[in-house]
Write an enzyme that holds these catalytic residues in place. Structure first.
Site, PDB file in Angstrom:
ATOM      1  N   HIS A 115      21.894  -8.173 -34.356  1.00 20.07           N
ATOM      2  CA  HIS A 115      21.650  -6.742 -34.589  1.00 20.07           C
ATOM      3  C   HIS A 115      20.186  -6.461 -34.231  1.00 20.07           C
ATOM      4  O   HIS A 115      19.331  -7.333 -34.404  1.00 20.07           O
ATOM      5  CB  HIS A 115      21.901  -6.462 -36.072  1.00 20.07           C
ATOM      6  CG  HIS A 115      21.894  -5.015 -36.452  1.00 20.07           C
ATOM      7  ND1 HIS A 115      20.734  -4.301 -36.646  1.00 20.07           N
ATOM      8  CD2 HIS A 115      22.902  -4.152 -36.695  1.00 20.07           C
ATOM      9  CE1 HIS A 115      21.030  -3.063 -36.999  1.00 20.07           C
ATOM     10  NE2 HIS A 115      22.344  -2.937 -37.024  1.00 20.07           N
ATOM     11  N   ASP A 192      20.774 -13.445 -41.559  1.00 20.14           N
ATOM     12  CA  ASP A 192      21.016 -12.026 -41.773  1.00 20.14           C
ATOM     13  C   ASP A 192      22.422 -11.924 -42.373  1.00 20.14           C
ATOM     14  O   ASP A 192      23.422 -12.084 -41.673  1.00 20.14           O
ATOM     15  CB  ASP A 192      20.902 -11.312 -40.428  1.00 20.14           C
ATOM     16  CG  ASP A 192      21.410  -9.876 -40.492  1.00 20.14           C
ATOM     17  OD1 ASP A 192      21.886  -9.448 -41.553  1.00 20.14           O
ATOM     18  OD2 ASP A 192      21.332  -9.192 -39.458  1.00 20.14           O
ATOM     19  N   GLN A 195      26.725  -8.751 -43.103  1.00 18.75           N
ATOM     20  CA  GLN A 195      28.191  -8.710 -43.041  1.00 18.75           C
ATOM     21  C   GLN A 195      28.819  -9.861 -43.819  1.00 18.75           C
ATOM     22  O   GLN A 195      30.048  -9.936 -43.915  1.00 18.75           O
ATOM     23  CB  GLN A 195      28.659  -8.755 -41.575  1.00 18.75           C
ATOM     24  CG  GLN A 195      28.113  -7.619 -40.731  1.00 18.75           C
ATOM     25  CD  GLN A 195      28.569  -6.249 -41.224  1.00 18.75           C
ATOM     26  OE1 GLN A 195      29.566  -6.124 -41.949  1.00 18.75           O
ATOM     27  NE2 GLN A 195      27.848  -5.214 -40.851  1.00 18.75           N
ATOM     28  N   LYS A 218      26.173  -1.908 -47.701  1.00 18.50           N
ATOM     29  CA  LYS A 218      27.313  -2.556 -47.055  1.00 18.50           C
ATOM     30  C   LYS A 218      28.084  -3.403 -48.068  1.00 18.50           C
ATOM     31  O   LYS A 218      29.141  -3.935 -47.773  1.00 18.50           O
ATOM     32  CB  LYS A 218      26.832  -3.457 -45.915  1.00 18.50           C
ATOM     33  CG  LYS A 218      26.256  -2.667 -44.749  1.00 18.50           C
ATOM     34  CD  LYS A 218      25.687  -3.594 -43.709  1.00 18.50           C
ATOM     35  CE  LYS A 218      24.748  -2.904 -42.769  1.00 18.50           C
ATOM     36  NZ  LYS A 218      25.410  -2.142 -41.713  1.00 18.50           N
ATOM     37  N   CYS A 355      24.186  -1.242 -32.459  1.00 24.02           N
ATOM     38  CA  CYS A 355      22.823  -1.790 -32.582  1.00 24.02           C
ATOM     39  C   CYS A 355      22.766  -3.234 -32.114  1.00 24.02           C
ATOM     40  O   CYS A 355      22.090  -4.077 -32.725  1.00 24.02           O
ATOM     41  CB  CYS A 355      22.306  -1.678 -34.016  1.00 24.02           C
ATOM     42  SG  CYS A 355      22.093  -0.001 -34.560  1.00 24.02           S
TER      43      CYS A 355
HETATM   44  N1  PMP Z   1      22.219  -6.864 -39.559  1.00 21.27           N
HETATM   45  C1  PMP Z   1      23.528  -6.654 -39.427  1.00 21.27           C
HETATM   46  C2  PMP Z   1      24.415  -7.801 -39.019  1.00 21.27           C
HETATM   47  C3  PMP Z   1      24.065  -5.401 -39.678  1.00 21.27           C
HETATM   48  O1  PMP Z   1      25.381  -5.190 -39.548  1.00 21.27           O
HETATM   49  C4  PMP Z   1      23.192  -4.343 -40.052  1.00 21.27           C
HETATM   50  C5  PMP Z   1      23.708  -2.946 -40.282  1.00 21.27           C
HETATM   51  N2  PMP Z   1      24.585  -2.485 -39.286  1.00 21.27           N
HETATM   52  C6  PMP Z   1      21.831  -4.623 -40.204  1.00 21.27           C
HETATM   53  C7  PMP Z   1      21.380  -5.888 -39.941  1.00 21.27           C
HETATM   54  C8  PMP Z   1      20.843  -3.578 -40.638  1.00 21.27           C
HETATM   55  O2  PMP Z   1      21.109  -3.187 -41.940  1.00 21.27           O
HETATM   56  P1  PMP Z   1      20.350  -1.926 -42.604  1.00 21.27           P
HETATM   57  O3  PMP Z   1      20.421  -0.828 -41.602  1.00 21.27           O
HETATM   58  O4  PMP Z   1      21.150  -1.648 -43.830  1.00 21.27           O
HETATM   59  O5  PMP Z   1      18.963  -2.383 -42.902  1.00 21.27           O
END
Ligand code: PMP
Length: 397
Positions: A115, A192, A195, A218, A355
């Site tokens: 991401h 990270d 998920q 999430k 993203c």
């Molecule tokens: N890493 C992953 C794998 C994600 O799915 C996301 C959110 N789509 C993020 C980082 C970023 O999370 P946040 O926008 O809640 O900081």
């Protein structure tokens, strides 16, 4: 479970087929109630008040921290830093730990499927200190290639930062192998967990990583809160990320000393109600059983993949076994058009680059359609999605 989630009811009383939980989960009533109580009859600030309401709130806020420590299998609650979200957690590690530990010529390893929030903070760090970034490739079916890590890491590599579960492909990292490869050359491992936290039983000791981040929203909790876990000895040695109230030991114009972790990393008035509501969210999901949740969502993902594979002109991305996330493309239909038509059918999917533009480049597409499941998803969501896909194909035929 659906009845616990007021967000799943539409204004026209038709069911809403929410297939975008990977972007943000709907909230159970228990979380909404906890948030409402914390902002309502229980509200006061924390850490400062001499009056009993503030002392009570402080207990609630610190109880949330202890709950996160139990959820993650941390050694102590002092390893838990509340952040604004996973993005802030990664920025904090890259800036504070990275700034103190990386020098010109050092190397950082990310993977092709990360991401943007696990790419850009490292690029900023690399630019600042003169470090280089290496990209770990994926296996043919879309998993981070741990053989590559094993074969290519060197003593120059100081940090390996990888998604525990891919937000596009649903592939699950073999975290223990990644940890072994990283530690074998003296590098640290950041996972990270955005998920993974909503659907996996997490134990920091078993994963053997050094840093772990996730986002509250999430994980069925509120926005504006997330968690950074780091090994105590690493946090202890890290300089502050932001300055302000609550993170100090003593302030004078001659010089300031800082509080020990985790307070050193929580400058300013924290996300009080959000932390308390995240506590309620973790209670809710853990009571259902993380292994059951994982199996439920993986079974739905397998069923959807099977159904899509049987249709002509559908391209499926990612591995057969996915943690509740299915990315696909309909030949001749832009994912945004598919998403718009599905919306007319009360089906919410995600269409775009998620993203993860370097991953899109690797897949050779500008965007994918993504259906992601949550604990409240069921077969009726898959049926509605397939009906919508059929209608889209007729429109574009
Ligand atoms: N890493 C992953 C794998 C994600 O799915 C996301 C959110 N789509 C993020 C980082 C970023 O999370 P946040 O926008 O809640 O900081």
């Amino acid at each position: 479970m659906r009845n616990d989630f007021p967000g799943l009811v539409t204004s026209n009383d038709k069911p809403w087929h929410y297939l975008d939980t990977a972007a943000s989960a709907q909230k159970p009533q228990a979380v909404i109630d906890a948030m409402s109580r914390a902002l309502g009859r229980d509200y006061a600030t924390v850490h400062r008040g001499v009056y009993s309401r503030s002392a009570q709130m402080t207990l609630g806020y610190e109880a949330a921290r202890r709950r996160m420590a139990v959820f993650l299998g941390a050694k102590s609650e002092t390893e838990i830093v509340f952040t604004k979200g996973a993005t802030e957690g990664i920025n904090l590690v890259a800036h504070s730990w990275g700034g103190a530990n990386l020098r010109e010529g050092d190397r950082i390893v990310l993977s092709q499927l990360e991401h943007h929030s696990n790419i850009v903070p490292w690029q900023l760090l690399a630019e600042r200190v003169g470090a280089e970034i290496d990209v770990c490739p994926l296996t043919e079916d879309g998993r981070i290639d741990c053989d590559w890590l094993q074969a290519n890491l060197t003593a120059k590599h100081k940090i390996v930062a990888l998604a525990h579960v891919s937000n596009v492909l649903g592939s699950v990292l073999d975290a223990q192998r990644a940890a072994k490869a990283a530690h074998g050359v003296g590098a640290k491992l950041l996972l990270d967990g955005c998920q993974a936290a909503p659907r996996m039983d997490l134990d920091m000791a078993a994963l053997d990583c050094d840093f772990y981040v996730f986002s509250g929203h999430k994980t069925y909790g509120p926005t504006g809160i997330g968690v950074l876990w780091a090994r105590e000895e690493l946090l202890d040695a890290m300089p502050p990320y932001q300055g302000g109230g609550s993170m100090i030991d003593r302030v004078s114009f001659a010089g300031t000393t800082y509080a020990p972790p985790p307070q050193r990393f929580e400058a300013g008035t924290p996300m009080i109600a959000e932390a308390i509501a995240l506590h309620a969210a973790i209670d809710y999901v853990e009571a259902l059983g993380m292994e059951r949740l994982f199996a439920h969502e993986a079974a739905l993902a397998a069923q959807l993949r099977g159904e899509l594979a049987s249709l002509n002109s559908v391209r499926l991305f990612g591995p057969e076994q996915s943690a509740g996330i299915v990315s696909f493309a309909l030949e001749g239909v832009h994912p945004h058009d598919l998403g718009t038509i599905l919306d007319e059918e009360n089906v919410a999917i995600r269409a775009g680059h998620h993203c993860a533009q370097p991953l899109m480049e690797h897949l050779g597409v500008p965007a994918t359609a993504r259906a992601s499941f949550g604990l409240y998803s069921d077969e009726s969501d898959i049926e509605a999605l397939l009906r919508g896909i059929e209608r889209t194909r007729r429109i574009f035929a």
